[in-house]
Design a protein around this motif. Structure first.
Motif, PDB file in Angstrom:
ATOM      1  N   LYS A  22       1.193  -1.325  -0.024  1.00 48.90           N
ATOM      2  CA  LYS A  22       0.297  -0.101   0.199  1.00 48.90           C
ATOM      3  C   LYS A  22       1.019   0.783   0.036  1.00 48.90           C
ATOM      4  CE  LYS A  22      -4.606  -1.552   1.926  1.00 48.90           C
ATOM      5  NZ  LYS A  22      -4.788  -1.622   3.460  1.00 48.90           N
ATOM      6  N   GLU A  23       1.804   0.883   0.444  1.00 51.60           N
ATOM      7  CA  GLU A  23       2.996   2.207   0.672  1.00 51.60           C
ATOM      8  C   GLU A  23       3.508   2.730  -0.430  1.00 51.60           C
ATOM      9  OE1 GLU A  23       4.355   5.883   2.504  1.00 51.60           O
ATOM     10  OE2 GLU A  23       2.832   4.451   3.364  1.00 51.60           O
ATOM     11  N   ASN A 220       0.577   1.167  10.026  1.00 58.81           N
ATOM     12  CA  ASN A 220       1.245   2.638   9.480  1.00 58.81           C
ATOM     13  C   ASN A 220       2.206   2.741   9.994  1.00 58.81           C
ATOM     14  OD1 ASN A 220       0.668   4.654   6.912  1.00 58.81           O
ATOM     15  ND2 ASN A 220       0.497   5.376   8.393  1.00 58.81           N
ATOM     16  N   GLN A 224       5.966   2.746   8.207  1.00 57.79           N
ATOM     17  CA  GLN A 224       6.955   3.982   7.730  1.00 57.79           C
ATOM     18  C   GLN A 224       8.542   3.820   8.868  1.00 57.79           C
ATOM     19  OE1 GLN A 224       6.402   6.487   5.931  1.00 57.79           O
ATOM     20  NE2 GLN A 224       4.639   5.517   5.527  1.00 57.79           N
TER      21      GLN A 224
END
Length: 251
Positions: A22-23, A220, A224
């Motif tokens: 997704k990232e 998420n 990161q």
């Protein structure tokens, strides 16, 4: 002009693997993402990403406990590209229907121990074996595997979780071995282990009760943090074990 990167995410249907896809799908520096999943039943998010990004994302169904499937994943990748810049193996098991981490020797059985090694340990070595030709290029590349701090022998102070700990400790030894061999044959590849911290996924769900809120990371946030580590890797980091905050962990 910087070379655009080709990436493989192993175990991308859920959790951390899906978070990486997704990232990274929105990163303009990435040319192509390959992503593996085991069954369509749990891969709806990945399948949706494929529909939205048909040119950039190739999804491959594979059981990574089978070497023939790993060979087929490699063949599919080789049919489209001739080099990889980043591989992240996110496959792992802590519990499933008939599998729970053991608190004591009395809870051990051979089938469960084998299952831990079959999923957590062996696939990394087989992917390193088959993907090696795709790392033989002059650009910096990274072969990363999600490990776990509980696989550190030096850090083990409380015992328990026999199969999971042992399979991750064995994984760490394989990573160290792979790093040494790659340094001879694929000199621009850094082979590393990553500890993501306790992340809010299905893997950790039954064991979150005693985790302080500030130490339970969202997917998420986990992504990161791990990408921050990955983006700072140099070839001098080959053969190291990193925590989510970039600190070195003892093997």
């Amino acid at each position: 002009m910087a070379t655009k990167k080709n990436i493989l995410i192993i175990g991308a249907s859920q959790g951390i693997g899906n978070g990486f896809v997704k990232e990274l799908i929105n990163d303009n520096n990435i040319e192509h993402i390959f992503a593996t999943y085991r069954t369509g039943k749990n891969a709806q998010n990945l399948l949706s990403l494929k529909v939205l990004n048909p040119e950039k994302l190739t999804i491959i169904q594979a059981d990574v406990t089978l070497e023939n499937d790993i060979q087929e994943v490699t063949n599919i990748i080789k049919s489209q590209i001739d080099k990889l810049h980043l591989v992240i193996n996110c496959v792992g098991v802590l519990h499933e229907e008939n599998l729970q981490p053991e608190k004591s020797l009395k809870h051990l059985n051979a089938d469960n121990l084998l299952r831990y090694f079959q999923v957590n340990t062996i696939p990394t070595a087989l992917f390193a074996k088959h993907l090696q030709p795709l790392f033989k290029h002059p650009e910096l590349s990274i072969f990363a595997t999600i490990s776990a701090k509980v696989g550190s022998i030096e850090d083990n102070k409380i015992g328990g979780w026999y199969g999971y700990r042992a399979s991750k400790a064995a994984l760490n030894m394989l990573i160290k071995n792979i790093a040494i061999e790659y340094s001879r044959v694929s000199k621009n590849t850094a082979v590393i282990a990553l500890h993501p911290g306790t992340t809010n996924t299905q893997l950790s769900a039954p064991f979150q009760k005693n985790v302080p809120p500030e130490k339970l990371f969202s997917v998420n946030l986990c992504i990161q943090q791990l990408l921050s580590v990955i983006n700072n890797i140099t070839i001098q980091d080959n053969g190291k074990f990193f925590s989510w905050d970039g600190s070195d962990l003892p093997w």
